[in-house]
Design an enzyme around this catalytic site. Structure first.
Site, PDB file in Angstrom:
ATOM      1  N   HIS A  99       0.816  -1.215   0.000  1.00  0.00           N
ATOM      2  CA  HIS A  99       0.000   0.000   0.000  1.00  0.00           C
ATOM      3  C   HIS A  99       0.851   1.268   0.000  1.00  0.00           C
ATOM      4  CE1 HIS A  99       0.215  -0.140   4.585  1.00  0.00           C
ATOM      5  NE2 HIS A  99       0.464   1.134   4.344  1.00  0.00           N
ATOM      6  N   ASP A 130       0.263  -7.590   1.364  1.00  0.00           N
ATOM      7  CA  ASP A 130       0.622  -6.179   1.539  1.00  0.00           C
ATOM      8  C   ASP A 130       2.131  -5.979   1.646  1.00  0.00           C
ATOM      9  OD1 ASP A 130       0.404  -3.476   1.701  1.00  0.00           O
ATOM     10  OD2 ASP A 130      -0.725  -3.435   3.577  1.00  0.00           O
ATOM     11  N   SER A 213       4.320   2.831   8.023  1.00  0.00           N
ATOM     12  CA  SER A 213       4.089   1.650   7.201  1.00  0.00           C
ATOM     13  C   SER A 213       5.330   1.286   6.388  1.00  0.00           C
ATOM     14  CB  SER A 213       2.923   1.888   6.239  1.00  0.00           C
ATOM     15  OG  SER A 213       1.710   1.953   6.923  1.00  0.00           O
TER      16      SER A 213
END
Length: 361
Positions: A99, A130, A213
């Site tokens: 992402h 992911d 992230s």
């Protein structure tokens, strides 16, 4: 400061701890009893004398880990979003979240020790877990690969540090503990999420904010035990972040997926089970979800071989009830390809069951 899209996503967890249990844990008493002020306690006095040394040792551990690992954590800037990454090898490969890279092919990367902007290209992205790998066009001097740990050695209560670029603040470090292991978490598909359902995730109390992230969750041995990916949100608070509840993809998954991307340019063996159907959630007369209606069946897939057809409504896999697409995905995420399971389904108003040998996603 570079702009960053929030990565706090409403999560679905398995299992869910009842609120009453959580309250009970928080209300526990410390061991031992209080002594009167006139009582002599040599062991307690010794504890007081030892405390400064223990605190000093712990601080030294923190500083050592940060000094050794932070240079391997980079900031990744795309055309819109900002995230973090971890140097995977000495060839310039950097692992991050799918992402974070989105649908982009080129990126700007900044290392912890330099303001120089480095160019990088996408190698491959694997949204199902992911994860993604990008590669620096030029490996700068002094940049070294991180060391990834063994997920099997991760235990609840371990002190961990989260390293990354929260809110664009590069080379930031937060600390916490491993709160739980083996979580199955479903990431939303809105707001830039991949919609992935990931098993065996590490839950941590270390703060994970937008921009973290793709960074590193590190133990005090200096090993990366996970890639911070999600922060929980509280729907009762309008979707705002739930403090102290973050999730990281385990190092074992990272090494498996990133290793294949580096070697083959893509994921060749996902290790994720698949039933071989596409479906939609169906609801009953009370509008509550009751199962997954099969829209199509992959030819030669697990469902096809087991006799499941389009129009059937799957209600259970093994002993796990299936009420929604999300619950079916979560159940499959906890199984391995080749596993033989009983699938319960409804056809023409009658309930049936069949054995299916799961394929690979």
């Amino acid at each position: 400061m570079a702009a960053s899209r929030s990565r706090a996503v409403r999560l679905r967890l398995m299992p869910i701890v009842p609120a009453a249990c959580a309250a009970l844990l928080l209300a526990g008493c410390a061991p031992g009893t209080a002594r009167g002020s006139g009582s002599a306690d040599p062991s307690a006095a010794g504890g007081v004398r030892a405390a400064p040394r223990a605190a000093s040792d712990l601080q030294s551990d923190y500083e050592r880990v940060i000094r050794n690992v932070l240079p391997s954590v980079v900031q990744i800037q795309g055309s819109k979003d900002l995230g973090s990454g971890v140097v995977y090898d000495d060839q310039g490969h950097v692992v991050t979240n799918a992402h974070v890279v989105g649908d982009q092919k080129t990126f700007k990367v900044t290392t912890a020790g330099s303001e120089q902007v480095l160019a990088a290209d996408l190698v491959s992205s694997y949204p199902a877990d992911d994860l993604a790998v990008i590669k620096l066009r030029k490996m700068p001097a002094g940049l070294r690969a991180a060391s990834f740990g063994d997920t099997a050695g991760v235990a609840v209560g371990q002190i961990v540090l989260a390293m990354g670029s929260p809110l664009g603040l590069s080379s930031s470090v937060t600390q916490g503990i491993v709160s739980a292991t083996g979580r199955t978490v479903s990431e939303g598909s809105s707001g830039g999420g991949t919609g992935a359902t990931i098993s065996d995730m590490v839950q941590t109390s270390a703060a994970i904010n937008p921009g973290n992230s793709g960074g590193a969750l590190v133990n005090l041995d200096g090993k990366v035990i996970g890639i911070p990916t999600l922060a929980a949100t509280d729907p009762d608070l309008g979707g705002s972040a739930a403090p102290g509840i973050g999730f990281a993809i385990p190092a074992s998954t990272v090494k498996t997926i990133a290793g294949q991307i580096v070697q083959h340019g893509k994921v060749t063996e996902s290790g994720r089970a698949a039933l071989g159907v596409t479906g939609r959630t169906v609801v009953g007369p009370d509008f509550a979800p009751t199962g997954v209606a099969v829209v199509s069946v992959k030819s030669g897939g697990a469902a096809d071989k087991a006799g499941i057809r389009a129009g059937d409504i799957i209600t259970k896999v093994g002993d796990q009830p299936v009420t929604t697409i999300a619950s079916l995905t979560e159940t499959l995420a906890g199984l391995k390809p080749g596993t033989k399971v009983q699938v319960t389904y409804v056809r023409g108003g009658s309930e049936h069951s069949t054995n299916a040998t799961l394929g690979q996603l």
